[in-house]
Design a protein around this motif. Structure first.
Motif, PDB file in Angstrom:
ATOM      1  N   SER A  76      23.523  -5.266   5.822  1.00  0.00           N
ATOM      2  CA  SER A  76      22.262  -5.838   6.413  1.00  0.00           C
ATOM      3  C   SER A  76      22.715  -7.190   7.143  1.00  0.00           C
ATOM      4  O   SER A  76      23.730  -8.000   6.947  1.00  0.00           O
ATOM      5  CB  SER A  76      21.421  -6.072   5.212  1.00  0.00           C
ATOM      6  N   LYS A  77      21.640  -7.602   8.038  1.00  0.00           N
ATOM      7  CA  LYS A  77      21.939  -8.936   8.745  1.00  0.00           C
ATOM      8  C   LYS A  77      21.864  -9.993   7.692  1.00  0.00           C
ATOM      9  O   LYS A  77      22.527 -11.090   7.832  1.00  0.00           O
ATOM     10  CB  LYS A  77      21.005  -8.853   9.920  1.00  0.00           C
ATOM     11  N   HIS A 110      10.580  -3.083   4.015  1.00  0.00           N
ATOM     12  CA  HIS A 110      11.807  -3.536   4.536  1.00  0.00           C
ATOM     13  C   HIS A 110      13.002  -3.553   3.527  1.00  0.00           C
ATOM     14  O   HIS A 110      14.179  -3.624   3.442  1.00  0.00           O
ATOM     15  CB  HIS A 110      11.905  -5.019   4.921  1.00  0.00           C
ATOM     16  N   MET A 111      12.488  -2.747   2.361  1.00  0.00           N
ATOM     17  CA  MET A 111      13.242  -2.609   1.238  1.00  0.00           C
ATOM     18  C   MET A 111      12.837  -1.196   0.562  1.00  0.00           C
ATOM     19  O   MET A 111      12.751  -0.982  -0.477  1.00  0.00           O
ATOM     20  CB  MET A 111      13.281  -3.718   0.061  1.00  0.00           C
ATOM     21  N   ASP A 122      15.832  -3.529   6.241  1.00  0.00           N
ATOM     22  CA  ASP A 122      15.980  -3.010   7.423  1.00  0.00           C
ATOM     23  C   ASP A 122      14.791  -3.590   8.440  1.00  0.00           C
ATOM     24  O   ASP A 122      13.560  -3.868   7.970  1.00  0.00           O
ATOM     25  CB  ASP A 122      15.603  -1.501   7.455  1.00  0.00           C
ATOM     26  N   GLY A 123      15.090  -4.208   9.671  1.00  0.00           N
ATOM     27  CA  GLY A 123      14.255  -4.714  10.451  1.00  0.00           C
ATOM     28  C   GLY A 123      14.547  -4.548  11.910  1.00  0.00           C
ATOM     29  O   GLY A 123      15.727  -4.723  12.097  1.00  0.00           O
ATOM     30  N   ILE A 132      14.506   3.322  13.565  1.00  0.00           N
ATOM     31  CA  ILE A 132      13.808   3.717  12.405  1.00  0.00           C
ATOM     32  C   ILE A 132      12.515   2.945  12.328  1.00  0.00           C
ATOM     33  O   ILE A 132      11.423   3.459  12.182  1.00  0.00           O
ATOM     34  CB  ILE A 132      14.341   3.826  10.930  1.00  0.00           C
ATOM     35  N   GLN A 133      12.626   1.513  11.922  1.00  0.00           N
ATOM     36  CA  GLN A 133      11.522   0.791  11.720  1.00  0.00           C
ATOM     37  C   GLN A 133      10.706   0.604  13.086  1.00  0.00           C
ATOM     38  O   GLN A 133       9.128   0.809  12.822  1.00  0.00           O
ATOM     39  CB  GLN A 133      11.843  -0.771  11.395  1.00  0.00           C
ATOM     40  N   LEU A 134      11.059   0.804  14.233  1.00  0.00           N
ATOM     41  CA  LEU A 134      10.414   0.599  15.596  1.00  0.00           C
ATOM     42  C   LEU A 134       9.414   1.678  15.984  1.00  0.00           C
ATOM     43  O   LEU A 134       8.406   1.954  16.171  1.00  0.00           O
ATOM     44  CB  LEU A 134      11.157   0.160  16.588  1.00  0.00           C
ATOM     45  N   LYS A 135      10.186   2.847  15.559  1.00  0.00           N
ATOM     46  CA  LYS A 135       9.517   4.266  15.985  1.00  0.00           C
ATOM     47  C   LYS A 135       8.241   4.480  15.114  1.00  0.00           C
ATOM     48  O   LYS A 135       7.387   5.120  15.350  1.00  0.00           O
ATOM     49  CB  LYS A 135      10.538   5.290  15.822  1.00  0.00           C
ATOM     50  N   THR A 136       8.412   3.616  13.638  1.00  0.00           N
ATOM     51  CA  THR A 136       7.358   4.101  12.870  1.00  0.00           C
ATOM     52  C   THR A 136       6.182   3.005  13.072  1.00  0.00           C
ATOM     53  O   THR A 136       4.874   3.018  12.463  1.00  0.00           O
ATOM     54  CB  THR A 136       7.720   4.203  11.522  1.00  0.00           C
TER      55      THR A 136
END
Length: 577
Positions: free
Chosen positions: A160-161, A366-367, A404-405, A409-413
């Protein structure tokens, strides 16, 4: 030989007696059947008995009973709260076996546990308080130590970042005024504009150093400091946070309250976490509810700036009164730079109690588990640690630490898009509907170099572009040049971003130069933005087509060019009419 004849009335009487006896016998059998039906057999008796089983006991301390302690069988979702006398009663009907591991935990106390029979009274569970004695000289533990037991969790985290916030190349380029080729004096750069100031970046990008050595302000100094246990936000730092409180001296307006302690004997590590049932030798664990709350994230996912010389700006030109109030800023001498936490909290505060999204928090998105992680884990430890101390849990009660951010995956949902069109005479009317379906904050959020673009392409049946006569176009900072290289300035579409502006009217400036917010067109949670476009048709009988693409751009095009950064666009969704 004389025979005796029975009178007719006597035969009738005997028949009546037999009939009565038969009826009586049937009634007795019926009664016995009813009685037998009401009685439980041995198996049913055991079943009903097991369903009603409970364990009861007390949670105490050297100060007396402990009220509101959470008591459960380790790894289960159901728990009981202790009363004023520290008493509890815990249902155990679903369990089999001779012994159960019963745990107790409460904020501010070390978790503890005892083995107990599946039913009946058990011995008192004794809790020990955590004495508030933070040691600033404490040396944070390397994540490599955590990885010995938490193999998969640390693997997710390391990718992760979050794990590399101090060494992030883009962060260092923006701080020192360098580019991806390591060339110096490539603006913008915080140190180029403020050579005598270290700023406050280490507060969130190197938090363990900021906490242990507050005199260190420079990012590279923090990165190579002897007090640095990792090149980002480490396990031990976050799990030393026992509480989050308001603090106006920090960029986010909130501060993590740490409890850094080293045991006098042994090698146990004091950790705060979301579990009240972790009782294992390597860790002195304490239940901390803030770990599973959005408030925990507010420590860094929020940033405001006090304008110099009591300068003011006009929030009313950009935000509604309720939105501005939701930022929680003192007055209009403050500029909201990043407001992810406030965006989420404002959305949650507006939801009615019966809304399905009420209570949804940062950690839930995000987790959370991803399909690529199948099969999901039932333990937070691995290997030999699992053999010795592993507690079986439902995957929904385990938080994979991938943070995750801003990913595909995040953007499409998060965002969805619909398009509708209608031909009226020689006009093609197009409506585009963009909805923030699953984002619990405004999209995009966080760093202001991020944006989302709507890009429209309208052509006739011969693929000739249609002339737009009404509608918005993408701004210059969407990129000038060849469209094949992602330059979309002047094309039909719209931009969704928070745009910072300086005193000279320059847009998309870094936060330290900003004195106002020119626009904030980001999509609010559960809201739909409607955009209208009109295109001219040469032939009303023609069959034109319109393609709409929704694109996430992690870095503004002009900035990426200056810094020689590779920042690929992400296609969120597309639609055709």
């Amino acid at each position: 030989m004389k025979t005796c004849r029975v009178p007719w009335w006597s035969k009738h009487n005997m028949f009546r007696k037999k009939h009565v006896l038969s009826i009586g016998f049937i009634l007795v059998l019926g009664a016995l059947a009813v009685f037998s039906f009401k009685q439980t057999g041995p198996a049913q008796a055991r079943l009903e008995s097991s369903r009603d089983r409970t364990i009861h006991g007390r949670v105490i301390s050297k100060y007396g009973p402990v009220e509101n302690a959470r008591v459960r069988v380790a790894g289960t979702e159901t728990y009981a709260l202790t009363d004023k006398q520290g008493r509890f009663e815990l249902p155990t009907g679903q369990f089999t076996g001779e012994k159960l591991w019963v745990t107790a935990g409460k904020e501010g106390w070390f978790n503890n546990a005892l083995a107990a029979n599946p039913s009946g009274p058990m011995k008192d569970i004794f809790l020990y308080p955590i004495y508030l004695n933070d040691h600033p000289q404490y040396r944070f533990i390397s994540p490599k130590t955590c990885a010995r037991c938490h193999v998969k969790l640390t693997r997710y985290w390391d990718q992760s970042k979050m794990a590399h916030t101090t060494s992030n190349p883009k962060v260092l380029d923006m701080y020192y005024g360098t580019d991806a080729l390591k060339r110096k004096n490539v603006a913008p750069g915080y140190k180029l504009d403020n050579p005598d100031s270290g700023g406050n970046c280490v507060t969130c990008h190197a938090p363990s150093v900021a906490a242990s050595s507050p005199q260190i302000k420079d990012l590279k100094t923090a990165l190579w400091s002897a007090r640095t246990e990792w090149d980002g936000i480490s396990c031990d730092f976050c799990h030393k946070i026992r509480k989050v409180l308001a603090d106006k001296t920090r960029p986010s307006g909130r501060a993590p309250i740490l409890e850094r302690q080293t045991p006098v004997k042994g090698s146990s590590i004091l950790v705060f976490g979301p579990y009240d049932d972790v009782v294992v030798p390597p860790m002195a664990a304490s239940y901390s509810p803030v770990m599973d709350q959005g408030l925990f994230c507010s420590v860094c996912h929020s940033h405001s700036k006090k304008l110099a010389n009591s300068k003011t700006w006009d929030p009313g030109k950009v935000y509604t009164a309720s939105e501005w109030k939701g930022f929680g800023l003192q007055d209009n001498t403050y500029l909201p730079i990043q407001s992810t936490y406030q965006e989420w909290k404002q959305w949650q505060d507006q939801l009615p109690p019966d809304d399905a999204n009420k209570g949804k928090k940062c950690q839930d998105c995000h987790m959370s588990w991803r399909k690529k992680m199948l099969p999901y884990d039932n333990y937070v430890v691995d290997g030999q640690a699992r053999e010795m101390w592993g507690t079986y849990r439902s995957p929904k009660n385990i938080r994979p630490h991938h943070f995750d951010g801003g990913t595909e995956i995040q953007l499409k949902t998060a965002l969805s898009m619909e398009i509708e069109g209608k031909i009226t005479g020689n006009r093609l009317n197009i409506n585009v509907f963009i909805t923030n379906t699953n984002g619990g904050h405004w999209v995009p959020t966080g760093e202001t170099m991020r944006s989302v673009m709507l890009l429209l392409k309208a052509v006739d049946s011969n693929q000739k572009p249609l002339k737009m006569i009404k509608g918005s176009v993408l701004p210059k900072w969407a990129g000038t040049g060849k469209i094949e290289k992602g330059n979309y300035a002047g094309r039909p579409g719209a931009m969704f971003a928070r745009v910072l502006e300086d005193d000279n009217g320059n847009l998309n400036v870094p936060f330290w130069r900003a004195t106002t917010i020119a626009a904030d067109t980001r999509v609010r949670p559960k809201t739909t933005v409607t955009l209208e476009y009109v295109f001219a048709l040469d032939d009303p009988e023609d069959e034109p087509t319109v393609e709409a693409r929704l694109i996430y751009r992690p870095v503004i095009k002009t900035l990426a060019k200056k810094k020689n950064w590779v920042a690929e666009d992400i296609l969120i969704t597309s639609s055709m009419w």
